[in-house]
Motif scaffolding. Structure first.
Motif, PDB file in Angstrom:
ATOM      1  N   GLN A  74       0.822  -0.977   0.173  1.00 19.69           N
ATOM      2  CA  GLN A  74       0.023  -0.172  -0.072  1.00 19.69           C
ATOM      3  C   GLN A  74       0.813   1.133  -0.211  1.00 19.69           C
ATOM      4  O   GLN A  74       2.202   1.714   0.850  1.00 19.69           O
ATOM      5  N   ALA A  75       0.616   2.217  -0.874  1.00 21.61           N
ATOM      6  CA  ALA A  75       1.402   3.212  -0.745  1.00 21.61           C
ATOM      7  C   ALA A  75      -0.188   4.329  -1.074  1.00 21.61           C
ATOM      8  O   ALA A  75      -0.934   4.481  -1.291  1.00 21.61           O
ATOM      9  N   GLY A  76       0.868   5.757  -1.189  1.00 21.87           N
ATOM     10  CA  GLY A  76      -0.071   6.782  -2.049  1.00 21.87           C
ATOM     11  C   GLY A  76      -0.268   7.889  -0.404  1.00 21.87           C
ATOM     12  O   GLY A  76      -1.025   8.815  -0.101  1.00 21.87           O
ATOM     13  N   ASP A  77       0.468   7.544   0.518  1.00 24.84           N
ATOM     14  CA  ASP A  77       0.097   8.878   1.941  1.00 24.84           C
ATOM     15  C   ASP A  77       0.701  10.246   2.042  1.00 24.84           C
ATOM     16  O   ASP A  77       2.038   9.590   1.307  1.00 24.84           O
ATOM     17  N   ILE A  78       0.439  11.137   1.068  1.00 24.17           N
ATOM     18  CA  ILE A  78       1.406  12.143   1.471  1.00 24.17           C
ATOM     19  C   ILE A  78       1.616  12.433   2.432  1.00 24.17           C
ATOM     20  O   ILE A  78       3.138  12.885   1.636  1.00 24.17           O
ATOM     21  N   ARG A  79       1.899  12.452   2.816  1.00 25.67           N
ATOM     22  CA  ARG A  79       3.567  12.511   4.536  1.00 25.67           C
ATOM     23  C   ARG A  79       4.558  11.794   3.778  1.00 25.67           C
ATOM     24  O   ARG A  79       5.555  12.366   4.459  1.00 25.67           O
ATOM     25  N   SER A  80       3.914  10.591   3.595  1.00 25.14           N
ATOM     26  CA  SER A  80       4.919   9.619   3.290  1.00 25.14           C
ATOM     27  C   SER A  80       6.564   9.908   2.436  1.00 25.14           C
ATOM     28  O   SER A  80       7.829  10.101   2.493  1.00 25.14           O
ATOM     29  N   LYS A  81       6.492  11.224   1.807  1.00 20.66           N
ATOM     30  CA  LYS A  81       7.006  11.812   0.524  1.00 20.66           C
ATOM     31  C   LYS A  81       8.713  11.975   2.135  1.00 20.66           C
ATOM     32  O   LYS A  81       9.564  12.384   1.380  1.00 20.66           O
ATOM     33  N   THR A  86      10.596   6.005  11.108  1.00 23.80           N
ATOM     34  CA  THR A  86       9.980   5.769  12.246  1.00 23.80           C
ATOM     35  C   THR A  86       8.111   5.972  12.439  1.00 23.80           C
ATOM     36  O   THR A  86       7.989   6.022  13.300  1.00 23.80           O
ATOM     37  N   ASP A  87       8.106   7.151  11.919  1.00 23.54           N
ATOM     38  CA  ASP A  87       7.383   7.924  11.589  1.00 23.54           C
ATOM     39  C   ASP A  87       6.273   6.489  11.299  1.00 23.54           C
ATOM     40  O   ASP A  87       6.303   6.090  10.192  1.00 23.54           O
ATOM     41  N   THR A  88       4.718   7.167  12.106  1.00 25.46           N
ATOM     42  CA  THR A  88       3.778   6.660  11.817  1.00 25.46           C
ATOM     43  C   THR A  88       2.458   7.389  10.490  1.00 25.46           C
ATOM     44  O   THR A  88       2.583   8.844  10.498  1.00 25.46           O
ATOM     45  N   LEU A  89       2.872   6.302   9.428  1.00 25.19           N
ATOM     46  CA  LEU A  89       1.574   6.571   8.279  1.00 25.19           C
ATOM     47  C   LEU A  89       0.245   6.154   8.340  1.00 25.19           C
ATOM     48  O   LEU A  89       0.550   5.264   9.115  1.00 25.19           O
ATOM     49  N   GLY A  90      -0.193   6.310   7.471  1.00 29.11           N
ATOM     50  CA  GLY A  90      -1.237   6.277   6.531  1.00 29.11           C
ATOM     51  C   GLY A  90      -3.096   6.265   7.451  1.00 29.11           C
ATOM     52  O   GLY A  90      -3.773   6.416   6.304  1.00 29.11           O
ATOM     53  N   GLY A  91      -2.238   7.624   7.416  1.00 30.04           N
ATOM     54  CA  GLY A  91      -3.840   8.501   8.127  1.00 30.04           C
ATOM     55  C   GLY A  91      -3.870  10.101   6.859  1.00 30.04           C
ATOM     56  O   GLY A  91      -4.488  10.516   7.017  1.00 30.04           O
ATOM     57  N   SER A  92      -3.014  10.208   5.388  1.00 28.86           N
ATOM     58  CA  SER A  92      -2.957  11.105   5.152  1.00 28.86           C
ATOM     59  C   SER A  92      -3.597  11.193   3.881  1.00 28.86           C
ATOM     60  O   SER A  92      -2.758  10.239   3.403  1.00 28.86           O
ATOM     61  N   ASP A  93      -4.276  12.002   3.080  1.00 29.38           N
ATOM     62  CA  ASP A  93      -4.319  12.258   1.932  1.00 29.38           C
ATOM     63  C   ASP A  93      -4.958  13.366   1.366  1.00 29.38           C
ATOM     64  O   ASP A  93      -4.581  13.913   2.246  1.00 29.38           O
ATOM     65  N   LEU A  94      -5.148  13.272   0.532  1.00 31.18           N
ATOM     66  CA  LEU A  94      -5.710  15.048  -0.268  1.00 31.18           C
ATOM     67  C   LEU A  94      -7.430  15.378   0.830  1.00 31.18           C
ATOM     68  O   LEU A  94      -7.469  17.005  -0.001  1.00 31.18           O
ATOM     69  N   ALA A 124     -16.228   4.282   0.258  1.00 31.01           N
ATOM     70  CA  ALA A 124     -15.899   5.996  -0.753  1.00 31.01           C
ATOM     71  C   ALA A 124     -14.236   5.541  -0.314  1.00 31.01           C
ATOM     72  O   ALA A 124     -14.064   5.168   0.680  1.00 31.01           O
ATOM     73  N   SER A 125     -13.787   5.680  -1.313  1.00 28.34           N
ATOM     74  CA  SER A 125     -11.954   5.605  -1.342  1.00 28.34           C
ATOM     75  C   SER A 125     -11.693   7.502  -1.073  1.00 28.34           C
ATOM     76  O   SER A 125     -11.942   8.112  -1.172  1.00 28.34           O
ATOM     77  N   SER A 126     -10.147   6.525  -0.525  1.00 30.32           N
ATOM     78  CA  SER A 126      -9.407   7.960   0.023  1.00 30.32           C
ATOM     79  C   SER A 126      -9.024   8.278  -1.597  1.00 30.32           C
ATOM     80  O   SER A 126      -8.701   7.878  -2.936  1.00 30.32           O
ATOM     81  N   SER A 127      -8.356   9.616  -1.093  1.00 32.57           N
ATOM     82  CA  SER A 127      -8.190  10.155  -2.151  1.00 32.57           C
ATOM     83  C   SER A 127      -6.988   9.715  -3.709  1.00 32.57           C
ATOM     84  O   SER A 127      -6.828   9.925  -4.296  1.00 32.57           O
ATOM     85  N   THR A 128      -5.957   9.456  -2.873  1.00 31.42           N
ATOM     86  CA  THR A 128      -4.624   9.406  -2.941  1.00 31.42           C
ATOM     87  C   THR A 128      -3.576   7.611  -2.253  1.00 31.42           C
ATOM     88  O   THR A 128      -3.797   6.959  -3.474  1.00 31.42           O
ATOM     89  N   GLN A 129      -4.708   6.807  -1.458  1.00 29.46           N
ATOM     90  CA  GLN A 129      -3.904   5.732  -1.220  1.00 29.46           C
ATOM     91  C   GLN A 129      -4.836   4.852  -1.663  1.00 29.46           C
ATOM     92  O   GLN A 129      -5.767   4.762  -2.635  1.00 29.46           O
ATOM     93  N   PHE A 130      -3.370   3.566  -1.952  1.00 31.93           N
ATOM     94  CA  PHE A 130      -4.663   3.088  -2.837  1.00 31.93           C
ATOM     95  C   PHE A 130      -2.740   1.627  -2.972  1.00 31.93           C
ATOM     96  O   PHE A 130      -2.686   1.889  -1.577  1.00 31.93           O
ATOM     97  N   TYR A 131      -3.707   0.328  -2.816  1.00 34.41           N
ATOM     98  CA  TYR A 131      -2.679  -0.634  -3.095  1.00 34.41           C
ATOM     99  C   TYR A 131      -3.409  -1.906  -3.695  1.00 34.41           C
ATOM    100  O   TYR A 131      -4.325  -2.296  -5.399  1.00 34.41           O
ATOM    101  N   ILE A 132      -2.424  -2.557  -4.337  1.00 34.06           N
ATOM    102  CA  ILE A 132      -1.582  -3.570  -5.767  1.00 34.06           C
ATOM    103  C   ILE A 132      -1.420  -5.342  -4.538  1.00 34.06           C
ATOM    104  O   ILE A 132      -0.908  -4.960  -3.562  1.00 34.06           O
ATOM    105  N   VAL A 133      -2.369  -5.904  -5.114  1.00 37.48           N
ATOM    106  CA  VAL A 133      -2.575  -7.280  -4.418  1.00 37.48           C
ATOM    107  C   VAL A 133      -1.226  -8.332  -5.044  1.00 37.48           C
ATOM    108  O   VAL A 133      -0.980  -8.051  -5.748  1.00 37.48           O
ATOM    109  N   GLN A 134      -0.944  -8.648  -3.566  1.00 36.85           N
ATOM    110  CA  GLN A 134      -0.330  -9.889  -4.234  1.00 36.85           C
ATOM    111  C   GLN A 134      -0.583 -10.900  -3.944  1.00 36.85           C
ATOM    112  O   GLN A 134      -0.715 -11.708  -3.849  1.00 36.85           O
TER     113      GLN A 134
END
Length: 267
Positions: A74-81, A86-94, A124-134
């Protein structure tokens, strides 16, 4: 010769020499390899939003912040750039959401591109976060189990949107606001039972064609019909496997940097 007949001949001539529009393809370059994703035309809201973000460079340099082997990346958290490991991610989008576009023929086979979301009633979906299935390769027993999980999710979705259940849910929300732990526990138990037994919807059956794909290349079927899928990897499935092997911590956050270098729309 009648005008409409000439127009019809002209239309047939032009369609025979002009190329039909092709599905949009996106090149995703990561520090573990390159994937080519084809977007689905059946999900235009998600497709067009993704194209806009790719063209704006929104995804360039973002990290894959959540990786679960044999499930998805999973990716797309805009804070991750600019985030550290060690930062907590997963809660940010646009800050906006995309209405669900759940299409029956789209399923969570390996390489499927899905939109992440919160547990909101509209799905409803996040504006930026997506996942790719393995995912992983399934047998019929596992597929039957996952079919039951799909229907449990669907029961919960339809139950929470049933007006008859609104008084109970409103009471549960009020008890949470009042911090009445005893009442919250009582109402939660009542709601769990009601949603589990909810049956006023058409139960889903995994199509045989989907089962065959799950038994050959694998996937994560328990998410079917509950999340919007809007594309699939058509080249670079091995990159997903490479990403999925990266060590992660207890929060599924990679302990080494896994980054999208760039995305671009292919001509």
């Amino acid at each position: 010769m009648p005008y409409h007949f000439v127009s019809s001949l002209l239309f047939l001539f032009l369609t025979s020499i002009l190329p039909l529009s092709q599905p949009v393809k996106v090149e995703v370059v990561t520090n573990y390899g390159t994937m080519i994703i084809q977007l689905y035309d059946e999900t235009p809201l998600h497709r067009d939003n993704f194209i806009k973000l790719v063209k704006n460079g929104t995804y360039d340099s973002l990290q894959f912040h959540r990786i679960i082997k044999n499930f998805m990346v999973q990716a797309g958290d805009i804070r991750s750039k600019h985030a550290t490991l060690t930062d907590t991610l997963g809660g940010s989008d646009l800050g906006y959401r995309i209405p669900a576009e759940i299409v029956p023929q789209h399923f969570h086979k390996k390489g499927a591109l899905g939109a992440a979301r919160t547990n909101n009633p509209e799905r409803a979906s996040s504006s930026t976060q997506f996942y790719i299935v393995q995912g992983r390769v399934m047998n019929d027993s596992l597929l039957n189990h996952n079919e039951n999980r799909i229907n449990q999710f669907l029961a919960s979705h339809y139950a929470v949107n049933d007006p008859e259940n609104k008084p109970l849910l409103d009471s549960l929300d009020a008890a949470r606001v009042a911090k009445d732990s005893i009442l919250v526990k009582e109402l939660t138990s009542k709601w769990t039972l009601r949603s589990k037994e909810y049956s006023k919807f058409e139960r889903y059956q995994l199509p045989e064609a989907h089962r065959e794909v799950y038994k050959s290349i694998g996937g994560s079927p328990h998410l079917d019909q509950n999340y919007t899928l809007f594309g699939e990897v058509i080249s670079g499935l091995e990159v997903i496997d490479a990403l999925a092997t990266v060590p992660t911590n207890q929060r599924d956050r990679p302990t080494t940097e896994v980054r999208i270098i760039s995305m671009k729309i292919l001509p």
